[in-house]
Motif scaffolding. Structure first.
Motif, PDB file in Angstrom:
ATOM      1  N   SER A  74     -13.473 -62.967   4.511  1.00  0.00           N
ATOM      2  CA  SER A  74     -13.507 -61.362   4.310  1.00  0.00           C
ATOM      3  C   SER A  74     -15.213 -61.191   4.706  1.00  0.00           C
ATOM      4  N   LYS A  75     -15.798 -59.974   5.522  1.00  0.00           N
ATOM      5  CA  LYS A  75     -16.713 -60.118   5.470  1.00  0.00           C
ATOM      6  C   LYS A  75     -17.287 -58.823   4.424  1.00  0.00           C
ATOM      7  N   ALA A  76     -15.997 -58.334   3.243  1.00  0.00           N
ATOM      8  CA  ALA A  76     -16.221 -57.388   2.532  1.00  0.00           C
ATOM      9  C   ALA A  76     -14.953 -57.093   1.447  1.00  0.00           C
ATOM     10  N   LEU A  77     -15.771 -56.897   0.008  1.00  0.00           N
ATOM     11  CA  LEU A  77     -14.402 -56.519  -0.665  1.00  0.00           C
ATOM     12  C   LEU A  77     -15.045 -55.112  -1.468  1.00  0.00           C
ATOM     13  N   TRP A  78     -14.140 -54.307  -1.305  1.00  0.00           N
ATOM     14  CA  TRP A  78     -14.247 -53.211  -2.397  1.00  0.00           C
ATOM     15  C   TRP A  78     -13.036 -53.323  -3.216  1.00  0.00           C
ATOM     16  N   VAL A  79     -14.674 -52.662  -3.960  1.00  0.00           N
ATOM     17  CA  VAL A  79     -12.638 -52.556  -5.501  1.00  0.00           C
ATOM     18  C   VAL A  79     -12.966 -51.672  -5.959  1.00  0.00           C
ATOM     19  N   HIS A  80     -11.451 -51.392  -6.340  1.00  0.00           N
ATOM     20  CA  HIS A  80     -10.716 -49.853  -6.904  1.00  0.00           C
ATOM     21  C   HIS A  80     -10.630 -50.615  -9.120  1.00  0.00           C
ATOM     22  N   ALA A  81     -11.936 -49.606  -9.539  1.00  0.00           N
ATOM     23  CA  ALA A  81     -12.478 -50.443 -11.185  1.00  0.00           C
ATOM     24  C   ALA A  81     -11.124 -50.045 -11.739  1.00  0.00           C
ATOM     25  N   ARG A  82      -9.973 -50.449 -11.645  1.00  0.00           N
ATOM     26  CA  ARG A  82      -8.936 -49.726 -12.423  1.00  0.00           C
ATOM     27  C   ARG A  82      -8.413 -50.959 -12.411  1.00  0.00           C
ATOM     28  N   LYS A  83      -6.913 -51.492 -13.023  1.00  0.00           N
ATOM     29  CA  LYS A  83      -5.677 -52.136 -13.048  1.00  0.00           C
ATOM     30  C   LYS A  83      -5.128 -51.123 -12.564  1.00  0.00           C
ATOM     31  N   ALA A  84      -3.802 -51.703 -12.349  1.00  0.00           N
ATOM     32  CA  ALA A  84      -2.597 -51.001 -11.095  1.00  0.00           C
ATOM     33  C   ALA A  84      -1.345 -51.582 -12.346  1.00  0.00           C
ATOM     34  N   TRP A  85      -0.877 -50.622 -12.823  1.00  0.00           N
ATOM     35  CA  TRP A  85       0.247 -50.969 -13.252  1.00  0.00           C
ATOM     36  C   TRP A  85       1.608 -50.489 -12.411  1.00  0.00           C
ATOM     37  N   LEU A  86       2.701 -51.724 -12.148  1.00  0.00           N
ATOM     38  CA  LEU A  86       3.535 -51.878 -10.736  1.00  0.00           C
ATOM     39  C   LEU A  86       4.747 -51.011 -11.674  1.00  0.00           C
ATOM     40  N   GLN A  87       4.945 -51.635 -12.953  1.00  0.00           N
ATOM     41  CA  GLN A  87       5.573 -50.807 -13.928  1.00  0.00           C
ATOM     42  C   GLN A  87       5.430 -49.638 -14.442  1.00  0.00           C
ATOM     43  N   GLY A  88       6.281 -48.381 -14.254  1.00  0.00           N
ATOM     44  CA  GLY A  88       6.236 -47.371 -16.006  1.00  0.00           C
ATOM     45  C   GLY A  88       4.777 -46.752 -15.665  1.00  0.00           C
ATOM     46  N   ARG A  96     -19.969 -57.146 -12.044  1.00  0.00           N
ATOM     47  CA  ARG A  96     -20.060 -58.445 -12.922  1.00  0.00           C
ATOM     48  C   ARG A  96     -20.152 -59.727 -11.780  1.00  0.00           C
ATOM     49  N   LEU A  97     -19.018 -58.900 -11.408  1.00  0.00           N
ATOM     50  CA  LEU A  97     -18.650 -59.933  -9.653  1.00  0.00           C
ATOM     51  C   LEU A  97     -19.568 -59.767  -8.947  1.00  0.00           C
ATOM     52  N   LYS A  98     -20.416 -58.443  -8.531  1.00  0.00           N
ATOM     53  CA  LYS A  98     -21.333 -58.552  -7.314  1.00  0.00           C
ATOM     54  C   LYS A  98     -22.509 -59.913  -7.930  1.00  0.00           C
ATOM     55  N   GLN A  99     -22.925 -59.748  -9.405  1.00  0.00           N
ATOM     56  CA  GLN A  99     -23.468 -60.673  -9.411  1.00  0.00           C
ATOM     57  C   GLN A  99     -23.322 -62.035  -9.331  1.00  0.00           C
ATOM     58  N   LYS A 100     -21.784 -62.564  -9.688  1.00  0.00           N
ATOM     59  CA  LYS A 100     -21.320 -63.823  -9.286  1.00  0.00           C
ATOM     60  C   LYS A 100     -21.307 -64.355  -7.883  1.00  0.00           C
ATOM     61  N   TRP A 101     -21.654 -62.653  -7.511  1.00  0.00           N
ATOM     62  CA  TRP A 101     -21.431 -63.028  -5.489  1.00  0.00           C
ATOM     63  C   TRP A 101     -22.625 -62.246  -4.696  1.00  0.00           C
ATOM     64  N   PRO A 102     -23.488 -62.559  -5.177  1.00  0.00           N
ATOM     65  CA  PRO A 102     -25.054 -61.466  -4.600  1.00  0.00           C
ATOM     66  C   PRO A 102     -24.909 -61.883  -3.032  1.00  0.00           C
ATOM     67  N   GLU A 103     -24.938 -62.566  -2.765  1.00  0.00           N
ATOM     68  CA  GLU A 103     -24.666 -62.575  -1.344  1.00  0.00           C
ATOM     69  C   GLU A 103     -23.476 -62.211  -0.022  1.00  0.00           C
ATOM     70  N   LYS A 104     -22.495 -61.394  -1.095  1.00  0.00           N
ATOM     71  CA  LYS A 104     -21.499 -60.573  -0.399  1.00  0.00           C
ATOM     72  C   LYS A 104     -21.562 -59.702  -0.538  1.00  0.00           C
ATOM     73  N   PHE A 105     -20.663 -58.592   0.281  1.00  0.00           N
ATOM     74  CA  PHE A 105     -20.976 -57.530  -0.063  1.00  0.00           C
ATOM     75  C   PHE A 105     -20.215 -57.090  -0.860  1.00  0.00           C
ATOM     76  N   ILE A 106     -19.961 -56.479  -1.461  1.00  0.00           N
ATOM     77  CA  ILE A 106     -18.966 -55.953  -2.277  1.00  0.00           C
ATOM     78  C   ILE A 106     -19.242 -53.913  -2.563  1.00  0.00           C
TER      79      ILE A 106
END
Length: 338
Positions: A168-182, A201-211
């Motif tokens: 994967s060349k990039a990870l786009w993150v919706h900054a919420r959990k999803a609740w599958l029930q309810g 924090r994820l970006k800090q862990k993967w500075p060389e990856k597109f997030i």
């Protein structure tokens, strides 16, 4: 090399994206949004892999050349089907193929894809690897920070590590959990709390990856703040409900731009609507995406009324757009201001 491939390869550019939104970011919507920004990355609605393989491909995938840069978002969990769909999408000329790992709807869950895939990160990685193998354009993933009772540190790290390893060349993150029930899909867009710091924090862990980051971002000024931490920012409802926000995107990304000529935009949309009607479509298919254009301006209420009601009448033509604009610039605006 596609437009997004160049950005992911150079790693010194930012991306502003309009989020994939079911029933919203269809072909006319994207054409309209492109009139307001030349630089924004536009996403299709999520399209299920089976629909591309077995359905009307032109209806799902065709787009105007002006829509570049454009990404197609796929839904599915079968690596073989996603690979076949990705190959077809590449042939249509898309700049990027994105896998949906964030939609929480019951219909999507019943197909064992969308946000429920957060529970099976190896399946996501297998899907990414299968698509990477059959196409040269970037494959990316859009996910949540977790689902249900997952530990978001573990869940998001797992998705990132496995999908990046799969190509994967990039990870786009919706900054919420999803609740599958309810919670309904609508509630899942508002009720789970936002946790931007988790994505940082994820970006800090993967500075060389597109997030990139998504969720609850409502203005260009807020987007600018996020871009000091992240590689990309993605707006959904804010860019749809108040499209004028897109007129500031090109400058945000450092492009030298002139002020958007709204009269030219509307002339272009009238011509587009005229051709759409000739091809058997209806004016409302176009104007429903434009009703928020003058939000906050005098005359905006009449603009919305005309584009929502008159444009839905049988035989309505593109002159309705011009009539609505006169309400913004003329007597209608003066009456609302008074």
């Amino acid at each position: 090399m596609s437009r997004t491939a160049q950005i992911y390869a150079q790693r010194d550019q930012k991306i502003f994206a309009v989020a994939p939104m079911i029933d919203w970011t269809d072909r006319p919507c994207r054409f309209f949004h492109r009139q307001l920004s030349s630089q924004a990355l536009l996403y299709t609605e999520m399209i299920v892999a089976d629909a591309i393989i077995h359905g009307d491909r032109d209806r799902h995938l065709a787009f105007e050349e002006i829509q570049h840069p454009i990404a197609v978002q796929l839904g599915g969990s079968d690596p073989g089907k996603l690979a076949e769909a990705a190959r077809i999408c590449a042939d249509y000329g898309y700049d990027e193929i994105n896998l949906n790992v964030g939609c929480p709807s019951d219909r999507v869950q019943s197909g064992t894809f969308g946000a429920c895939l957060m529970k099976t990160p190896q399946v996501v990685a297998d899907c990414v690897a299968a698509m990477v193998e059959v196409t040269d354009i970037p494959v990316t993933v859009k996910c949540r920070i977790g689902v249900d009772d997952q530990d978001t540190e573990e869940a998001l790290d797992a998705i990132a590590a496995l999908t990046f390893a799969a190509g994967s060349k990039a990870l786009w993150v919706h900054a919420r959990k999803a609740w599958l029930q309810g919670l309904s899909p609508k509630e899942n867009r508002d009720i789970p709390p936002l946790d931007y710091n988790r994505v940082y924090r994820l970006k800090q862990k993967w500075p060389e990856k597109f997030i990139g980051i998504n969720g609850g971002i409502h203005s260009i000024d807020v987007a600018r703040d996020h871009l000091t931490h992240m590689d990309g920012v993605m707006l959904g409802r804010a860019s749809y409900q108040n499209p004028q926000v897109l007129t500031r995107v090109d400058a945000l990304l450092g492009a030298t731009v002139d002020e958007v000529d709204m009269e030219l935009v509307l002339e272009t949309m009238q011509a587009y609507a005229r051709q759409h009607i000739i091809n058997g479509g209806r004016l409302i298919h176009i104007t429903r995406h434009m009703v928020g254009l003058f939000q906050g301006r005098a005359g905006a209420r009449r603009w919305r009324q005309i584009l929502s009601t008159d444009a839905a009448k049988p035989g309505a033509g593109p002159e309705i757009i011009a009539a609505a604009y006169r309400e913004v610039t003329g007597a209608g605006a003066a009456a609302e201001a008074a």
